[in-house]
Every structure is written in C-alpha cells, then in structure tokens.
Write a protein that holds these residues in place. Structure first.
Motif, PDB file in Angstrom:
ATOM      1  N   ALA A   1       0.832  -1.210   0.000  1.00  8.31           N
ATOM      2  CA  ALA A   1       0.000   0.000   0.000  1.00  8.31           C
ATOM      3  C   ALA A   1       0.865   1.259   0.000  1.00  8.31           C
ATOM      4  O   ALA A   1       0.595   2.217   0.732  1.00  8.31           O
ATOM      5  N   ALA A   2       1.903   1.236  -0.786  1.00  6.92           N
ATOM      6  CA  ALA A   2       2.812   2.358  -1.043  1.00  6.92           C
ATOM      7  C   ALA A   2       3.751   2.718   0.105  1.00  6.92           C
ATOM      8  O   ALA A   2       4.908   3.081  -0.137  1.00  6.92           O
ATOM      9  N   SER A   3       3.271   2.613   1.349  1.00  7.71           N
ATOM     10  CA  SER A   3       4.097   3.113   2.450  1.00  7.71           C
ATOM     11  C   SER A   3       4.046   2.285   3.721  1.00  7.71           C
ATOM     12  O   SER A   3       4.683   2.663   4.714  1.00  7.71           O
ATOM     13  N   SER A   4       3.338   1.172   3.712  1.00  7.22           N
ATOM     14  CA  SER A   4       3.239   0.345   4.919  1.00  7.22           C
ATOM     15  C   SER A   4       4.355  -0.691   4.934  1.00  7.22           C
ATOM     16  O   SER A   4       4.512  -1.456   3.987  1.00  7.22           O
ATOM     17  N   LEU A   5       5.095  -0.693   6.033  1.00  2.42           N
ATOM     18  CA  LEU A   5       6.238  -1.594   6.165  1.00  2.42           C
ATOM     19  C   LEU A   5       5.746  -2.982   6.568  1.00  2.42           C
ATOM     20  O   LEU A   5       5.027  -3.130   7.568  1.00  2.42           O
ATOM     21  N   GLN A   6       6.126  -3.988   5.799  1.00  6.49           N
ATOM     22  CA  GLN A   6       5.738  -5.351   6.136  1.00  6.49           C
ATOM     23  C   GLN A   6       6.407  -5.762   7.448  1.00  6.49           C
ATOM     24  O   GLN A   6       7.546  -5.378   7.738  1.00  6.49           O
TER      25      GLN A   6
ATOM     26  N   SER B   1      13.515  -1.011   9.460  1.00 10.13           N
ATOM     27  CA  SER B   1      12.943   0.338   9.313  1.00 10.13           C
ATOM     28  C   SER B   1      13.762   1.229   8.390  1.00 10.13           C
ATOM     29  O   SER B   1      13.327   2.338   8.078  1.00 10.13           O
ATOM     30  N   ARG B   2      14.937   0.786   7.930  1.00  5.65           N
ATOM     31  CA  ARG B   2      15.689   1.583   6.962  1.00  5.65           C
ATOM     32  C   ARG B   2      15.000   1.599   5.595  1.00  5.65           C
ATOM     33  O   ARG B   2      15.325   2.413   4.744  1.00  5.65           O
ATOM     34  N   PHE B   3      14.033   0.681   5.389  1.00  7.71           N
ATOM     35  CA  PHE B   3      13.242   0.672   4.167  1.00  7.71           C
ATOM     36  C   PHE B   3      11.993   1.531   4.375  1.00  7.71           C
ATOM     37  O   PHE B   3      11.301   1.399   5.384  1.00  7.71           O
ATOM     38  N   SER B   4      11.711   2.382   3.389  1.00  8.91           N
ATOM     39  CA  SER B   4      10.478   3.155   3.452  1.00  8.91           C
ATOM     40  C   SER B   4       9.955   3.370   2.039  1.00  8.91           C
ATOM     41  O   SER B   4      10.712   3.350   1.066  1.00  8.91           O
ATOM     42  N   GLY B   5       8.645   3.578   1.950  1.00  5.79           N
ATOM     43  CA  GLY B   5       8.016   3.822   0.663  1.00  5.79           C
ATOM     44  C   GLY B   5       7.130   5.047   0.734  1.00  5.79           C
ATOM     45  O   GLY B   5       6.597   5.394   1.793  1.00  5.79           O
ATOM     46  N   SER B   6       7.000   5.711  -0.404  1.00  6.00           N
ATOM     47  CA  SER B   6       6.139   6.890  -0.464  1.00  6.00           C
ATOM     48  C   SER B   6       5.567   7.020  -1.860  1.00  6.00           C
ATOM     49  O   SER B   6       5.989   6.325  -2.799  1.00  6.00           O
ATOM     50  N   GLY B   7       4.597   7.934  -1.978  1.00 10.57           N
ATOM     51  CA  GLY B   7       4.015   8.239  -3.273  1.00 10.57           C
ATOM     52  C   GLY B   7       2.555   7.870  -3.370  1.00 10.57           C
ATOM     53  O   GLY B   7       1.995   7.171  -2.517  1.00 10.57           O
ATOM     54  N   SER B   8       1.939   8.367  -4.416  1.00 14.68           N
ATOM     55  CA  SER B   8       0.550   8.045  -4.730  1.00 14.68           C
ATOM     56  C   SER B   8       0.288   8.476  -6.160  1.00 14.68           C
ATOM     57  O   SER B   8       1.048   9.270  -6.732  1.00 14.68           O
ATOM     58  N   GLY B   9      -0.784   7.949  -6.721  1.00 16.22           N
ATOM     59  CA  GLY B   9      -1.121   8.312  -8.101  1.00 16.22           C
ATOM     60  C   GLY B   9      -0.275   7.546  -9.092  1.00 16.22           C
ATOM     61  O   GLY B   9      -0.499   6.351  -9.307  1.00 16.22           O
ATOM     62  N   THR B  10       0.704   8.226  -9.686  1.00 16.99           N
ATOM     63  CA  THR B  10       1.533   7.571 -10.700  1.00 16.99           C
ATOM     64  C   THR B  10       3.012   7.492 -10.340  1.00 16.99           C
ATOM     65  O   THR B  10       3.776   6.852 -11.071  1.00 16.99           O
ATOM     66  N   GLU B  11       3.450   8.139  -9.272  1.00 19.38           N
ATOM     67  CA  GLU B  11       4.870   8.148  -8.951  1.00 19.38           C
ATOM     68  C   GLU B  11       5.122   7.705  -7.520  1.00 19.38           C
ATOM     69  O   GLU B  11       4.518   8.215  -6.574  1.00 19.38           O
ATOM     70  N   PHE B  12       6.039   6.765  -7.382  1.00 19.58           N
ATOM     71  CA  PHE B  12       6.313   6.130  -6.091  1.00 19.58           C
ATOM     72  C   PHE B  12       7.826   5.999  -5.911  1.00 19.58           C
ATOM     73  O   PHE B  12       8.568   5.897  -6.890  1.00 19.58           O
ATOM     74  N   THR B  13       8.253   5.984  -4.652  1.00 24.39           N
ATOM     75  CA  THR B  13       9.669   5.775  -4.372  1.00 24.39           C
ATOM     76  C   THR B  13       9.856   4.765  -3.250  1.00 24.39           C
ATOM     77  O   THR B  13       9.053   4.673  -2.319  1.00 24.39           O
TER      78      THR B  13
END
Lengths: 107, 120
Positions: free
Chosen positions: A50-55, A60-72
């Motif tokens: 879901a773009a930003s929820s850490l499994q 915790s050094r891994f993170s995700g962000s973004g919405s729509g068409t661009e994600f990091t």
C-alpha cells in the motif's frame, strides 16, 4: 494493462549510502503499490505494501512513499544484505503487473 | 508461519502440458487468493493468475487461453496447468499467497520456486 516503469535499471552504491528507486505507473493507481526485494536464487520478499506500509519484520531503513503515478522506495543506509534486485508491483486492477526491476550493486 | 512449496516435473516437452502443485502449510487457505508467478531466466516477474478459496479464478490475459488454476482445500494445495508449452515458457515458477485487503493486494508469502525447462 497498467504499465510499471522503474528507474534506474541499475544502481551502484556503497554500504551506508542512501538509495532511492522510483516506480512510475502508466495511470493513477492511487496507493495500490507494493515493493519486493529479490536476492539471487531466492524468491521475492515483500518489503512495502500500500505504497508506504512496512511489512512485519522488515528493517525500518526501508520506506516507501508516493501516490497516483509516482512512487519511491528509499533505503536510508544501505547494508551488505540489501544488494539485490527490487521490484514494484501494482494491484489497482485485477491484472497484477510488476516493474522491470532495479538491481542494486556494490560500488 | 505460512509456508508454500512447489512441486512438479522440471522438464516438459514442447506442445505438452506443464503441471505444478503448491502445497500450503502453517495456515488456512480461507480468505486469501492463491497465485502463480513466473520468472524467465534473467528476466522480471510475470503474474500468471490466481484462484480464490471458492475456486474463482482470474488469469493474465496473455496466458488465459492456456492456463488453468485450481485448488483442493482438503489437501491445502493449489495447482497450475499450462498447455501447449514452448521454450518461451521456460522459467522459475513461484506460488504465492495473495493477501487481498482494502488498501492493496500483495504477495506476502512465496514458495522457493520451481525451475521448469521446456525442451525436447
């Protein structure tokens, strides 16, 4: 189909570096975006959903962000075990598709 | 801890049918989708399709004419049949649990993968 494009395809970095991988969707997928890590000869492993929820269990050094068409996907401080290939995957429609992958190599 | 394990022939002849089984342990098959995903040598990941607990299926249109995914809940197994294979179907085949949620669908548990080569 929703096309997923990752950049870069290859990334050379050193232990301790901050690393960012980008994934772009051919249409808006809101936050229906997941990230996986695949080490050589192994199955992919879920990192972010879901773009930003850490499994659970993922550092915790891994993170995700973004919405729509661009994600990091960001790795805040690269560790030796993080050298692998990373894939994004969309689940907006019922034809799940993956990006082509980003290989993170040791500089 | 949920575990998945693929099994089946590692070599299939062209034009024949590729058949794989995924055995699920450590958890129930209820409320989840169960997917097959493949990876050709040196290539990326391609989702093949899924089956849900009720036996409903959804396939990648690029493979739909040749694919059947089914399950046997009494044995905690699900299956992949791919007909009329060619060398292009040579790949590592993964089974995975598809966690279907409000916020996203994602593959949270994977098998180790089964290498299938298509060759005469």
């Amino acid at each position: 189909d929703v096309q997923m494009t990752q950049s870069p395809t290859y990334l050379s970095a050193s232990v301790g570096d901050r690393v960012t991988i980008t994934c772009r969707a051919s249409q808006s997928i809101y936050t229906y975006l997941n990230w996986y890590q695949q080490r050589p000869g192994k199955a992919p492993k879920l990192l972010i959903y879901a773009a930003s929820s850490l499994q659970s269990g993922v550092p915790s050094r891994f993170s995700g962000s973004g919405s729509g068409t661009e994600f990091t996907l960001t790795i805040s401080s690269l560790q030796p075990e993080d050298f692998a290939t990373y894939y994004c995957q969309q689940s907006f429609n019922t034809l799940w598709t993956f990006g082509q992958g980003t290989k993170v190599e040791i500089k | 801890q949920v575990q998945l394990q693929e099994s089946g022939p590692g070599l299939v002849k062209p034009s024949e049918t590729l058949s794989l089984t995924c055995t699920v342990s450590g958890g129930s098959m209820k409320t989840y989708f169960w997917s097959w995903i493949r990876q050709a040598p040196g290539k990326g990941l391609e989702w093949i399709g899924y089956v849900d607990y009720s036996g409903n299926t959804n396939y990648n249109p690029s493979l739909a004419s040749r694919v059947t995914i089914s399950l046997d809940t009494s044995k905690n197994q699900f299956f992949l049949n791919l007909t009329s294979v060619t060398v292009a179907d040579s790949a590592v085949y993964y089974c995975a649990r598809d966690h279907s949620g409000f916020s996203s669908d994602y593959f949270d548990f994977w098998g180790q993968g089964a290498l299938v080569s298509v060759s005469s």
